[in-house]
Design a protein around this motif. Structure first.
Motif, PDB file in Angstrom:
ATOM      1  N   LEU A  14      24.467-104.691 -28.440  1.00  0.00           N
ATOM      2  CA  LEU A  14      25.795-104.580 -29.052  1.00  0.00           C
ATOM      3  C   LEU A  14      26.902-104.488 -28.003  1.00  0.00           C
ATOM      4  CD1 LEU A  14      25.390-102.172 -32.098  1.00  0.00           C
ATOM      5  CD2 LEU A  14      25.513-104.658 -32.074  1.00  0.00           C
ATOM      6  N   VAL A  21      27.766-106.434 -25.849  1.00  0.00           N
ATOM      7  CA  VAL A  21      28.462-107.706 -25.676  1.00  0.00           C
ATOM      8  C   VAL A  21      29.613-107.850 -26.672  1.00  0.00           C
ATOM      9  CG1 VAL A  21      27.091-109.160 -27.233  1.00  0.00           C
ATOM     10  CG2 VAL A  21      28.122-110.160 -25.203  1.00  0.00           C
ATOM     11  N   LEU A  22      29.512-107.166 -27.819  1.00  0.00           N
ATOM     12  CA  LEU A  22      30.579-107.281 -28.814  1.00  0.00           C
ATOM     13  C   LEU A  22      31.888-106.704 -28.296  1.00  0.00           C
ATOM     14  CD1 LEU A  22      28.695-106.450 -32.131  1.00  0.00           C
ATOM     15  CD2 LEU A  22      29.155-108.666 -31.098  1.00  0.00           C
ATOM     16  N   GLU A  23      31.831-105.891 -27.244  1.00  0.00           N
ATOM     17  CA  GLU A  23      33.056-105.332 -26.681  1.00  0.00           C
ATOM     18  C   GLU A  23      33.808-106.354 -25.833  1.00  0.00           C
ATOM     19  OE1 GLU A  23      33.711-102.722 -28.016  1.00  0.00           O
ATOM     20  OE2 GLU A  23      31.763-101.984 -28.655  1.00  0.00           O
ATOM     21  N   LEU A  24      33.130-107.441 -25.476  1.00  0.00           N
ATOM     22  CA  LEU A  24      33.800-108.501 -24.717  1.00  0.00           C
ATOM     23  C   LEU A  24      34.545-109.394 -25.700  1.00  0.00           C
ATOM     24  CD1 LEU A  24      30.879-109.431 -22.286  1.00  0.00           C
ATOM     25  CD2 LEU A  24      32.807-107.918 -21.839  1.00  0.00           C
ATOM     26  N   LYS A  25      35.854-109.464 -25.543  1.00  0.00           N
ATOM     27  CA  LYS A  25      36.665-110.226 -26.486  1.00  0.00           C
ATOM     28  C   LYS A  25      37.118-111.531 -25.849  1.00  0.00           C
ATOM     29  CE  LYS A  25      36.836-106.648 -29.328  1.00  0.00           C
ATOM     30  NZ  LYS A  25      35.712-106.562 -30.254  1.00  0.00           N
ATOM     31  N   PHE A  57      30.551-103.283 -18.925  1.00  0.00           N
ATOM     32  CA  PHE A  57      29.401-103.900 -19.627  1.00  0.00           C
ATOM     33  C   PHE A  57      28.137-103.769 -18.778  1.00  0.00           C
ATOM     34  CE2 PHE A  57      26.946-107.971 -20.099  1.00  0.00           C
ATOM     35  CZ  PHE A  57      26.472-107.789 -21.385  1.00  0.00           C
ATOM     36  N   PRO A 114      28.309 -97.685 -26.486  1.00  0.00           N
ATOM     37  CA  PRO A 114      29.221 -98.833 -26.511  1.00  0.00           C
ATOM     38  C   PRO A 114      30.690 -98.440 -26.729  1.00  0.00           C
ATOM     39  CG  PRO A 114      27.245 -99.354 -27.767  1.00  0.00           C
ATOM     40  CD  PRO A 114      27.145 -97.897 -27.368  1.00  0.00           C
ATOM     41  N   PHE A 115      30.937 -97.313 -27.412  1.00  0.00           N
ATOM     42  CA  PHE A 115      32.325 -96.935 -27.697  1.00  0.00           C
ATOM     43  C   PHE A 115      33.076 -96.488 -26.433  1.00  0.00           C
ATOM     44  CE2 PHE A 115      35.369 -93.665 -29.384  1.00  0.00           C
ATOM     45  CZ  PHE A 115      36.323 -94.581 -29.780  1.00  0.00           C
ATOM     46  N   SER A 161      33.759 -99.360 -24.205  1.00  0.00           N
ATOM     47  CA  SER A 161      34.862-100.198 -24.646  1.00  0.00           C
ATOM     48  C   SER A 161      36.214 -99.545 -24.315  1.00  0.00           C
ATOM     49  CB  SER A 161      34.711-100.406 -26.148  1.00  0.00           C
ATOM     50  OG  SER A 161      35.602-101.344 -26.612  1.00  0.00           O
TER      51      SER A 161
END
Lengths: 207, 207, 207, 207
Positions: free
Chosen positions: B30, B32-36, B63, B106-107, B110
């Motif tokens: 998950l 990777v979801l922080e990469l926008k 990351f 992950p929080f 981010s």
């Protein structure tokens, strides 16, 4: 080595493979999150939503390419683990580096989908193909670690190990060519990546 | 104890470990979801998209640090479970608390990526390192539960258990130093966390 | 029944449990996606980011409650599967209904976090607790299916099965009270849900 | 064939099935991410949040339909793997194609939920049902691969294999009718898809 220790090593190897499988399965499924529901400016009519869905073809293309590339990488990763008798700490972290690149793939896939039809397409394509350069390096590193640290099963001949190393060594330079080709035209980069996926599929066998 | 009961305990322990492995695998993926996908104001040209992708280095850094920290935590968690013969309800929930912190990672990762280059960086770094303080406490709690409730395998000597407890005890104070150091400079906090990841990697062995 | 058929049933049951475990592990890890990086209007300073992170306490609270509720549900689901000898199609879909509710939980958790400090809090709390009413019904349905279709192991006495049914029956009315209590004050609803989580933890044992 | 080779084949098949199970479990759990916290324009009161939550019924409907369709597909996929003795490369990629469609399902589900009450509903319904046409084709392809390449267990009679092929062949034309029916009314498309889910449930047995 005694059978109990051998069994423990098998279990250890199996568990690392199961963890890796989990990461591959999640990374491949997260790709769908890059597909966004379109919002045509007129709020959506039969024709505007149809056009909007069709105009997302770059997203679908990169979704399919990344899906099959991860799937093929999974099959190759699996074929490699089948040849590994035991793992050690360096192998564990070489495998970790490979998984890092695998989990990263949804990001360049998404960048490519966003910019495939813009003037920035060459950069997006180079970023996409460049990620596969690093993935290729990770596969080479993992295989070299397995060989140098004598982690392979007895049934894997030195000859076969060398042949596989040769095949893995093809990856980085070919993806580097795809990366460079993106500055000629992005579809060249994408085409080479798709062709390479098919090559890995055909050349990698589950034996 | 009879063999059937022992086998059941092994299965029970294996299943909790498999569940934990799943949580680690998902949390690590998950990230990777922080990469926008960046959206440069000019809509994206070769140079603006390149700059935008490069300017996201704080995201990539956090990351990679979080990826390897979770990976190393997984390896250490796994090494700990190898020493556990059976689990009970307190151990199950001590393990649950550890997983809570792992899924939380992950929080702060981010948050750190979003504020690394802003005046708020010290807070973001402290939040990031502070999460690892709690993770360290969770590891200590889990190991203490395993020891106090006599859940360890016979082959794990009291001496070895004590040595591991000593090593786990290093975590919280060192991460606390990283948390405080973030108010001198955020890169100090991040650097200590990265150094500690390497320390856990080197000091934790799969035996 | 012959041993081969028995072994096949064990495998079948194990596989459905592994699938369920996967869903629990993913649902519990997705909760973190509901935590959003705050964006204070001044762009972020040490004090504004600190305040912004602290002001998200409703998100953290509902994250922790949902995490432990799913974890406890997993432990109870697992304890139930330990008592099941074989599965059939009705049980498979009763289990599917339970998983449907489990995967849904991140949504009311997120709604609760968003509205805990607004005038709409009673609705958010009722929606949150109401989801647990349905989860309780799903547990009752699953257990009733296992009993009525004679799927339980021989070692599970009729008395024990009835005692468990009594305990599961407590869930829906108690969560219904929590749902109603939300219209007095949302913290009543949240408090009852947290208290029930602890009750399930204490009353459900892995035997 | 010798027992060792047979055991290896069993393991190989089991591992591909475990990977597929992981993808099914993740895809089914990701559906919840399509449910968005509503933001009524007045910031949220008891009545506005209630109305907003209720007005999301199209999202809930498509969430539930997609959940059960994936669950039933999982059960059928599992029943199919039970009949497979070994896998080869073509089967691996036919299975990969099936997984591609499964991971894609959250996207049309989300499109349907977004447009169910707009003038664009027929397109959204056709996109939703059309995805199931492709899923049906993928099931047919997988089963045909298993049959043509002699991957089935000895206990699966030619008659049974043919009967199953007949049943799978029903999928694509029936979903095509649903796709076309969406242009009469979207609820026709959704209703046919729901009815077919129940049909697969009833006709597919775990034997």
């Amino acid at each position: 080595m005694n059978p109990a220790a051998e069994e423990k090593q098998e279990k250890e190897t199996g568990r690392t493979e199961a963890f890796s499988d989990g990461v591959f399965a999640i990374a491949i499924t997260l790709l769908v999150l890059e597909l966004k529901v379109p919002h045509p400016p007129d709020g959506g009519t039969v024709s505007s939503l149809s056009r909007a869905l069709l105009s997302q073809w770059p997203s679908y293309t990169s979704f399919v390419i990344s899906f099959f590339t991860i799937l093929i990488m999974w099959a190759n990763h699996h074929a490699m683990f089948n040849m590994v008798r035991r793992i050690d700490v360096p192998f564990l972290y070489a495998n970790g580096f490979l998984l890092l690149v695998v989990t990263f793939i949804p990001f360049p896939t998404s960048v490519l989908a966003s910019y495939l039809e813009t003037p920035a397409a060459p950069v997006a394509g180079a970023f996409f193909a460049g990620t596969y350069v690093v993935l290729g390096l990770a596969f080479n590193l993992l295989w070299a670690t397995a060989r140098n640290r004598h982690l392979l099963r007895a049934r894997v001949s030195e000859e076969k190990a060398r042949e596989l190393a040769r095949r893995y060594r093809l990856g980085p330079p070919l993806y580097l060519i795809a990366t460079a080709a993106s500055f000629i035209h992005v579809s060249l980069a994408v085409g080479i990546c798709a062709a390479l996926a098919i090559f890995w599929l055909v050349s990698g066998r589950l034996d």
